[in-house]
Write a protein that holds these residues in place. Structure first.
Motif, PDB file in Angstrom:
ATOM      1  N   UNK B  45       0.873  -1.170   0.000  1.00  0.00           N
ATOM      2  CA  UNK B  45       0.000   0.000   0.000  1.00  0.00           C
ATOM      3  C   UNK B  45       0.908   1.217   0.000  1.00  0.00           C
ATOM      4  N   UNK B  46       0.889   1.976  -1.044  1.00  0.00           N
ATOM      5  CA  UNK B  46       1.875   3.047  -1.146  1.00  0.00           C
ATOM      6  C   UNK B  46       1.304   4.258  -1.871  1.00  0.00           C
ATOM      7  N   UNK B  47       2.055   5.322  -1.742  1.00  0.00           N
ATOM      8  CA  UNK B  47       1.687   6.558  -2.417  1.00  0.00           C
ATOM      9  C   UNK B  47       2.010   6.416  -3.901  1.00  0.00           C
ATOM     10  N   UNK B  59      -3.440   0.468  -3.348  1.00  0.00           N
ATOM     11  CA  UNK B  59      -3.013  -0.816  -2.812  1.00  0.00           C
ATOM     12  C   UNK B  59      -2.733  -1.749  -3.991  1.00  0.00           C
ATOM     13  N   UNK B  60      -1.526  -2.260  -4.008  1.00  0.00           N
ATOM     14  CA  UNK B  60      -1.136  -3.141  -5.115  1.00  0.00           C
ATOM     15  C   UNK B  60      -1.419  -4.585  -4.730  1.00  0.00           C
ATOM     16  N   UNK B  61      -1.959  -5.290  -5.683  1.00  0.00           N
ATOM     17  CA  UNK B  61      -2.309  -6.692  -5.468  1.00  0.00           C
ATOM     18  C   UNK B  61      -1.706  -7.487  -6.620  1.00  0.00           C
ATOM     19  N   UNK B  62      -0.972  -8.517  -6.271  1.00  0.00           N
ATOM     20  CA  UNK B  62      -0.210  -9.259  -7.279  1.00  0.00           C
ATOM     21  C   UNK B  62      -0.747 -10.671  -7.374  1.00  0.00           C
ATOM     22  N   UNK B  63      -0.897 -11.159  -8.590  1.00  0.00           N
ATOM     23  CA  UNK B  63      -1.421 -12.515  -8.778  1.00  0.00           C
ATOM     24  C   UNK B  63      -0.690 -13.186  -9.937  1.00  0.00           C
ATOM     25  N   UNK B  64      -0.399 -14.448  -9.744  1.00  0.00           N
ATOM     26  CA  UNK B  64       0.133 -15.278 -10.823  1.00  0.00           C
ATOM     27  C   UNK B  64      -0.926 -16.323 -11.139  1.00  0.00           C
TER      28      UNK B  64
END
Lengths: 78, 160
Positions: B45-47, B59-64
């Protein structure tokens, strides 16, 4: 022309820092490395300045564009 | 069937309010069209570097995941309609790269491996080498005040 070659021979290293670290693919999520290879304005370093080989410079170019698109890095920093 | 890496930028306000519902939108779309969801984690979660849809944080969400190639267009079309997803990027993962079991973004290059000369970190534009062509650096006309800071304006009076 020969300046760069002599410089790297002096330090006894390979030319590209990614090749030295045996990086197969430049990770676009590694913002720390990407920002180290770009100016304070957010512009990419040239090959002359970064010392990257052609292959890794191409991968770096794509990586920094992905990072910019996802707002991980700025297109233009003020 | 290929392996894909997807990063989804979610609305930070809604993610804080109800994380499961916000992520459920992405997971629901992926499970509908994709065959196998290998790794899906909250990344950070970043600026944001620049505002997207008037949001300054995300908010970044990563999926493979593994999916047939035709499904990616449907995933894209579906995600574009979702208000919770500010932006997303789906990339085909190279075949010879394994899917990571855990999420870790490590730095590719160590600090001591950085071969930039001068030791420190130079933060300036990439136009420094042009100065060497002129040869005007050692001309001796340095602009410091060379001693003639003479007596100007001694206005020390008028206090009675």
């Amino acid at each position: 022309m020969a300046y760069g070659k002599r410089r790297f021979q002096k330090y006894g290293r390979g030319r590209c820092r990614f090749s030295r670290a045996k990086v197969k693919y430049v990770d676009w999520k590694d913002i720390q490395t990407l920002s180290r290879l770009s100016t304070g304005q957010g512009k990419m370093f040239s090959r002359k300045r970064s010392g990257n080989c052609a292959r890794h410079q191409r991968q770096f170019k794509a990586a920094i564009k992905y990072a910019r698109f996802m707002a991980l890095m700025p297109y233009v920093a003020r | 069937m290929r392996t894909y890496e997807g990063m989804f930028l979610l609305d930070s306000g809604q993610a804080v309010k109800d994380w499961d519902a916000t992520v459920g939108v992405v997971i629901g779309v992926l499970e509908r069209y994709c065959t196998e969801l290998a790794l899906n984690v909250k990344w950070e979660d970043r600026k944001l570097s620049y505002p997207i849809k008037k949001q300054k944080r995300g908010t970044y969400y990563l999926a493979y995941f593994k999916a047939p190639t035709e499904a990616i267009a449907q995933v894209r079309a579906d995600l574009l309609l979702r208000e919770e997803v500010l932006r997303f990027l789906i990339l085909a993962r190279p075949e010879d790269l394994p899917i990571p079991e855990t999420l870790e973004v490590t730095t590719m290059i160590d600090d001591e491996d950085d071969d930039r000369r001068g030791g420190g970190r130079r933060r300036r534009d990439d136009r420094g080498s042009r100065r060497s062509g002129g040869g005007r650096d050692d001309s001796g006309d340095d602009d410091d005040n060379d001693g003639d800071d003479g007596d100007d304006g001694d206005d020390d009076g008028g206090e009675d």
